[in-house]
Design an enzyme around this catalytic site. Structure first.
Site, PDB file in Angstrom:
ATOM      1  N   ASP A  46       0.846  -1.204   0.000  1.00 18.71           N
ATOM      2  CA  ASP A  46       0.000   0.000   0.000  1.00 18.71           C
ATOM      3  C   ASP A  46       0.878   1.248   0.000  1.00 18.71           C
ATOM      4  O   ASP A  46       0.377   2.370  -0.068  1.00 18.71           O
ATOM      5  CB  ASP A  46      -1.016  -0.019   1.152  1.00 18.71           C
ATOM      6  N   SER A  47       2.209   1.049  -0.001  1.00 20.80           N
ATOM      7  CA  SER A  47       3.133   2.173  -0.235  1.00 20.80           C
ATOM      8  C   SER A  47       2.873   2.777  -1.616  1.00 20.80           C
ATOM      9  O   SER A  47       3.351   3.870  -1.920  1.00 20.80           O
ATOM     10  CB  SER A  47       4.592   1.721  -0.116  1.00 20.80           C
ATOM     11  N   ASP A  85      -1.096  -6.036  -0.377  1.00 17.80           N
ATOM     12  CA  ASP A  85      -1.407  -5.458   0.932  1.00 17.80           C
ATOM     13  C   ASP A  85      -2.899  -5.244   1.119  1.00 17.80           C
ATOM     14  O   ASP A  85      -3.586  -4.807   0.194  1.00 17.80           O
ATOM     15  CB  ASP A  85      -0.744  -4.075   1.046  1.00 17.80           C
ATOM     16  N   LYS A 115      -1.227  -9.378   2.749  1.00 13.73           N
ATOM     17  CA  LYS A 115      -0.443  -8.918   3.903  1.00 13.73           C
ATOM     18  C   LYS A 115      -1.283  -7.927   4.698  1.00 13.73           C
ATOM     19  O   LYS A 115      -1.985  -7.108   4.110  1.00 13.73           O
ATOM     20  CB  LYS A 115       0.868  -8.260   3.437  1.00 13.73           C
ATOM     21  N   GLU A 117      -1.239  -5.475   8.537  1.00  9.04           N
ATOM     22  CA  GLU A 117      -0.389  -4.930   9.603  1.00  9.04           C
ATOM     23  C   GLU A 117      -0.982  -5.223  10.981  1.00  9.04           C
ATOM     24  O   GLU A 117      -2.195  -5.134  11.161  1.00  9.04           O
ATOM     25  CB  GLU A 117      -0.252  -3.412   9.421  1.00  9.04           C
ATOM     26  N   GLU A 184       9.401  -4.453  10.283  1.00  7.56           N
ATOM     27  CA  GLU A 184       9.806  -3.141   9.748  1.00  7.56           C
ATOM     28  C   GLU A 184      10.349  -2.244  10.847  1.00  7.56           C
ATOM     29  O   GLU A 184       9.710  -2.043  11.887  1.00  7.56           O
ATOM     30  CB  GLU A 184       8.615  -2.462   9.052  1.00  7.56           C
TER      31      GLU A 184
HETATM   32  O1  KIV Z   1       3.637  -1.101   1.618  1.00  2.37           O
HETATM   33  C1  KIV Z   1       4.815  -1.496   1.583  1.00  2.37           C
HETATM   34  O2  KIV Z   1       5.560  -1.219   0.636  1.00  2.37           O
HETATM   35  C2  KIV Z   1       5.305  -2.291   2.704  1.00  2.37           C
HETATM   36  C3  KIV Z   1       6.756  -2.652   2.714  1.00  2.37           C
HETATM   37  C4  KIV Z   1       7.599  -1.482   2.920  1.00  2.37           C
HETATM   38  C5  KIV Z   1       7.052  -3.736   3.664  1.00  2.37           C
HETATM   39  O3  KIV Z   1       4.553  -2.636   3.559  1.00  2.37           O
END
Ligand code: KIV
Length: 288
Positions: A46-47, A85, A115, A117, A184
């Site tokens: 989600d970056s 994510d 994924k 969090e 992280e």
């Molecule tokens: O969203 C993302 O890119 C991440 C990584 C930095 C682990 O969660």
């Protein structure tokens, strides 16, 4: 042609002591390049809120955003393990919502894993998703969706109480059935201890060398982030400069009319000069 990378192949790397190399990726063209590389797994993180959509953090990213970007990556990287994510508020509200959205990500993108969090607080979500046959990567330590709690993207796990809490998070996500866990921005010895204590692979970002694998944001490792240089990253190429130079070379040739040349056009398909002259005369007559 090698076999597509699968979850069991990633898990066996921990057993064999082989490191796992991961990078983020968000689009079809880049996914094709990653698929050609030796990278083991892609995270459609989600970056992308920052790298692709220009937001300040990951919070505005929606499940639809993740589906759009996720499916483009899956189409581009048929031989690479792809995880997507779960964005902010797509799993926090309830186990039911988490299941619905994990299912949407897998059905609508074709990804291999989702994924999310959090540690102990999301263990029930992890258990429910895994029980439906959807592999889960947990993400603990500095979890960017909690940026407003931290007051910025800050290292976590400093001090004994915090280190103990993060170790407990790690044990809780493994116990809940997570298949992998991202660590992280936590101190390296704590990451090493967690890696030794778990049987699932740990994937570090800003967590030192002792994790089972590493992940970086591709814009950071490729040098496409306009000088952004947090301590945790390393730039392996200067693709940003290569792109700017190519765009400038193209602009110069357009301005000087040295591009396109005959080689870049279709002269054989043109009408003959007499006909074109007639058309020109017609246009001139209509305009006068
Ligand atoms: O969203 C993302 O890119 C991440 C990584 C930095 C682990 O969660």
């Amino acid at each position: 042609m090698t076999d597509p990378i699968t979850l069991p192949m990633l898990l066996s790397k921990k057993v064999c002591g082989e490191k796992i190399a991961m990078a983020t990726c968000y689009d079809f063209s880049t996914a094709k390049l990653v698929d050609r590389s030796e990278i083991d797994a892609i995270l459609v993180g989600d970056s992308l809120g920052m790298t692709m959509l220009g937001y300040e953090n990951t919070l505005p990213v929606t499940i639809e955003d993740m589906i759009t970007f996720g499916r483009s990556v899956v189409r581009g990287a048929p031989n690479t393990f792809v995880m997507v994510d779960m964005p902010f508020m797509s799993y926090q509200v309830s186990v039911e919502l988490a299941l619905t959205n994990a299912g949407r990500l897998m059905k609508e993108t074709g990804c291999h894993c989702v994924k999310l969090e959090g540690g102990q607080s999301v263990a029930d979500r992890i258990r429910a998703i895994v029980d439906c046959g959807i592999p889960v990567c947990a993400h603990i330590g500095m979890t960017p969706q909690s940026v407003n709690v931290y007051g910025g993207f800050k290292v976590q796990g400093r001090g004994e109480a915090n280190a103990k809490r993060i170790l407990e998070d790690a044990l809780a996500v493994e116990e809940a059935g997570a298949n992998l866990v991202v660590l992280e921005c936590i101190p390296p010895k704590l990451a090493g201890l967690i890696t030794k204590s778990l049987s699932i692979p740990t994937i570090g970002i800003g967590a030192g060398p002792d994790c089972d694998g590493q992940i970086l944001v591709s814009q950071d490792l490729l040098g496409m982030n306009d000088g952004f240089a947090p301590k945790i990253m390393k730039r392996f190429a200067d693709v940003g400069t290569v792109i700017t130079e190519a765009l400038n070379a193209y602009t110069t040739e357009v301005r000087e009319a040295t591009f396109p040349t005959v080689a870049n056009s279709f002269p054989k398909s043109d009408c003959d000069d007499t006909f074109l002259k007639q058309l020109e005369d017609q246009v001139r007559a209509q305009r006068s």
